[in-house]
Design a protein around this motif. Sequence first.
Motif, mmCIF file in Angstrom:
data_model
loop_
_atom_site.group_PDB
_atom_site.id
_atom_site.type_symbol
_atom_site.label_atom_id
_atom_site.label_comp_id
_atom_site.label_asym_id
_atom_site.label_seq_id
_atom_site.Cartn_x
_atom_site.Cartn_y
_atom_site.Cartn_z
ATOM 1 N N ASN A 295 0.963 -1.296 -0.030
ATOM 2 C CA ASN A 295 0.126 -0.076 -0.009
ATOM 3 C C ASN A 295 0.697 1.114 -0.005
ATOM 4 O O ASN A 295 0.499 2.468 0.249
ATOM 5 C CB ASN A 295 -0.965 -0.068 1.245
ATOM 6 N N VAL A 296 1.979 1.211 -0.295
ATOM 7 C CA VAL A 296 3.032 2.475 -0.390
ATOM 8 C C VAL A 296 3.044 3.056 -1.634
ATOM 9 O O VAL A 296 3.492 4.297 -1.872
ATOM 10 C CB VAL A 296 4.418 2.265 0.276
ATOM 11 N N GLY A 297 2.444 2.519 -2.663
ATOM 12 C CA GLY A 297 2.270 3.158 -3.911
ATOM 13 C C GLY A 297 3.353 2.617 -4.927
ATOM 14 O O GLY A 297 3.591 3.111 -6.025
ATOM 15 N N LYS A 298 3.630 1.283 -4.919
ATOM 16 C CA LYS A 298 4.645 0.806 -5.574
ATOM 17 C C LYS A 298 4.107 0.603 -7.113
ATOM 18 O O LYS A 298 4.557 0.943 -8.189
ATOM 19 C CB LYS A 298 5.188 -0.728 -5.313
ATOM 20 N N SER A 299 2.810 -0.016 -7.121
ATOM 21 C CA SER A 299 2.369 -0.272 -8.396
ATOM 22 C C SER A 299 1.966 0.901 -9.248
ATOM 23 O O SER A 299 2.074 1.128 -10.425
ATOM 24 C CB SER A 299 0.926 -1.290 -8.301
ATOM 25 N N ALA B 179 -4.923 -0.495 -5.686
ATOM 26 C CA ALA B 179 -6.095 -0.232 -5.012
ATOM 27 C C ALA B 179 -5.743 0.047 -3.484
ATOM 28 O O ALA B 179 -4.823 -0.140 -3.099
ATOM 29 C CB ALA B 179 -6.995 -1.386 -4.856
ATOM 30 N N ASN B 180 -6.745 0.762 -2.707
ATOM 31 C CA ASN B 180 -6.263 1.264 -1.430
ATOM 32 C C ASN B 180 -6.348 0.334 -0.430
ATOM 33 O O ASN B 180 -7.102 0.249 0.637
ATOM 34 C CB ASN B 180 -7.076 2.703 -1.056
ATOM 35 N N TYR B 181 -6.019 -0.793 -0.437
ATOM 36 C CA TYR B 181 -5.799 -1.825 0.498
ATOM 37 C C TYR B 181 -4.464 -2.734 0.231
ATOM 38 O O TYR B 181 -4.106 -2.757 -1.002
ATOM 39 C CB TYR B 181 -7.058 -2.566 0.803
ATOM 40 N N SER C 288 6.821 8.203 -0.307
ATOM 41 C CA SER C 288 5.802 8.300 -1.293
ATOM 42 C C SER C 288 4.530 9.018 -0.662
ATOM 43 O O SER C 288 4.363 8.969 0.490
ATOM 44 C CB SER C 288 5.540 7.037 -1.629
ATOM 45 N N LYS C 289 3.548 9.416 -1.452
ATOM 46 C CA LYS C 289 2.236 9.972 -1.345
ATOM 47 C C LYS C 289 2.665 11.273 -0.541
ATOM 48 O O LYS C 289 1.691 11.796 0.170
ATOM 49 C CB LYS C 289 1.425 9.150 -0.804
ATOM 50 N N SER C 290 3.572 12.041 -0.769
ATOM 51 C CA SER C 290 4.169 13.317 -0.448
ATOM 52 C C SER C 290 2.907 14.285 -0.490
ATOM 53 O O SER C 290 2.928 15.337 0.305
ATOM 54 C CB SER C 290 5.189 13.914 -1.018
ATOM 55 N N ASP C 291 1.927 14.293 -1.481
ATOM 56 C CA ASP C 291 0.928 15.231 -1.424
ATOM 57 C C ASP C 291 -0.013 15.199 -0.363
ATOM 58 O O ASP C 291 -1.181 16.111 -0.108
ATOM 59 C CB ASP C 291 0.193 15.006 -3.013
ATOM 60 N N LEU C 292 -0.203 14.112 0.400
ATOM 61 C CA LEU C 292 -0.910 13.803 1.359
ATOM 62 C C LEU C 292 -0.560 14.412 2.800
ATOM 63 O O LEU C 292 -1.667 14.611 3.829
ATOM 64 C CB LEU C 292 -1.353 12.100 1.768
HETATM 65 N N1 GDP Z 1 -2.273 10.282 -2.799
HETATM 66 C C1 GDP Z 1 -1.530 9.736 -3.280
HETATM 67 N N2 GDP Z 1 -2.073 8.357 -3.303
HETATM 68 C C2 GDP Z 1 -1.326 7.504 -3.860
HETATM 69 C C3 GDP Z 1 0.041 7.617 -4.521
HETATM 70 N N3 GDP Z 1 0.695 6.648 -4.986
HETATM 71 C C4 GDP Z 1 -0.535 5.640 -4.823
HETATM 72 N N4 GDP Z 1 -1.533 6.080 -4.077
HETATM 73 C C5 GDP Z 1 -2.867 5.403 -3.626
HETATM 74 O O1 GDP Z 1 -2.283 4.467 -2.425
HETATM 75 C C6 GDP Z 1 -2.941 3.184 -2.717
HETATM 76 C C7 GDP Z 1 -1.952 2.167 -2.789
HETATM 77 O O2 GDP Z 1 -1.279 2.225 -4.005
HETATM 78 P P1 GDP Z 1 -0.732 0.922 -4.723
HETATM 79 O O3 GDP Z 1 0.186 1.584 -5.918
HETATM 80 O O4 GDP Z 1 -1.473 -0.184 -5.121
HETATM 81 O O5 GDP Z 1 0.215 0.372 -3.767
HETATM 82 P P2 GDP Z 1 1.236 -1.064 -3.530
HETATM 83 O O6 GDP Z 1 0.503 -1.818 -2.691
HETATM 84 O O7 GDP Z 1 2.704 -0.326 -3.019
HETATM 85 O O8 GDP Z 1 1.457 -1.291 -4.903
HETATM 86 C C8 GDP Z 1 -3.776 3.398 -3.834
HETATM 87 O O9 GDP Z 1 -5.257 3.753 -3.498
HETATM 88 C C9 GDP Z 1 -3.373 4.592 -4.760
HETATM 89 O O10 GDP Z 1 -4.116 5.219 -5.457
HETATM 90 C C10 GDP Z 1 0.345 9.099 -4.264
HETATM 91 O O11 GDP Z 1 1.528 9.611 -4.754
HETATM 92 N N5 GDP Z 1 -0.430 10.052 -3.688
#
Ligand code: GDP
Length: 322
Positions: free
Chosen positions: A165-169, A183-185, A271-275
């Motif tokens: 959930n850190v935004g790798k994908s 997705a957000n889980y 990651s997700k520095s906009d938050l």
């Molecule tokens: N606000 C924000 N959300 C992000 C960012 N990158 C990913 N997300 C959200 O974080 C959640 C998890 O992302 P995902 O790419 O599936 O994470 P993974 O499990 O590491 O692959 C999703 O709901 C994405 O839309 C970002 O840079 N900013």
Amino acid sequence: MLIDDITIKVSAGRGGDGAVAFTKNKMSLGPSGASGGDGGRIYLEGITDLEALRPFRYKKEFVAQDGGRGGHRLNDGATGKDITLKIPVGTVIHNKTLDKDYEITKIGEKLLMAKGGHGGKGNFLFRSSHNTSPKQFQRGLSGQSYTLRLELKLIADVGLIGLPNVGKSSLLNELTNAKSRVANYPFTTLEPNLGSYYELILADIPGLIEGASRGRGLGIKFLRHIERTRVLFHLISVESENPLRDYKAIRVELKNYSEVLLGKKEYAFLSKSDLISTAELKKKIGVLKKSKIAALPISIHDWESIKMVEKILNKIIKDKKA
Ligand SMILES: Nc1nc2c(ncn2[C@@H]2O[C@H](COP(=O)(O)OP(=O)(O)O)[C@@H](O)[C@H]2O)c(=O)[nH]1
Ligand SMILES: [Mg+2]
């Protein structure tokens, strides 16, 4: 489940037989039987789709088209159609028949695996001053036929790692042509995904959690794949209460699996520095910095930060070439 080990049989086409024919045209009497065409070949070609071995579960035998028979009036038989099987880059090909191994390491790399048989000569080619009306011809030869074991050993230049959930994908999708599920889980992505950024291959390595190296979750299966990456991009989400702890949790798993992983060149990203606010962001960067971790803030919603990641990738391309 990722299909990463499968055995198939490939057979190139047979060459077409040569023909025996004579022209009836009074101006040019003589043999005119043409040669048979060569049999079709079997190629393997590297692509980024890691799922590419899956279809071989259902179809395991591939036979390329035979060459056409030689025709009359010097019309050579048609060449058999080739077959090109697409396999993921990083697949090791064990030719069980010849006991030889090959590997496809680049996108678009094409290997000739089985040659088609040569077409036989038609009687035209047997003519001579002693024998002006030969009835000889050759049969086409068999094509090569092999049993191949295809074993995927993922290779990527850059591995994207971090907790779920850190935004790798998301980052992979942003930087490449990949369509990794987002997705957000946690555990949305259950298989590694590849994407290409110019000549670099980026891999999204999912499933790393505490205990992965001891076999918890799916992570251990993918740690094996990190072994063959050059550089790691380690993502830590700003959403975390304790980014340092998150960072260390992953490092422990890498170390427990193999010291080799720890020694790899690594870039850390918040990651997700906009938050979060700039002040909060600075604080989190500071905490990591104290432990000598130079984390760069990124967000898929911040174009500038993605440009910065691309700059790093461009440098990796340069280093790779040097
Ligand atoms: N606000 C924000 N959300 C992000 C960012 N990158 C990913 N997300 C959200 O974080 C959640 C998890 O992302 P995902 O790419 O599936 O994470 P993974 O499990 O590491 O692959 C999703 O709901 C994405 O839309 C970002 O840079 N900013
Ligand atoms: Mg994912």
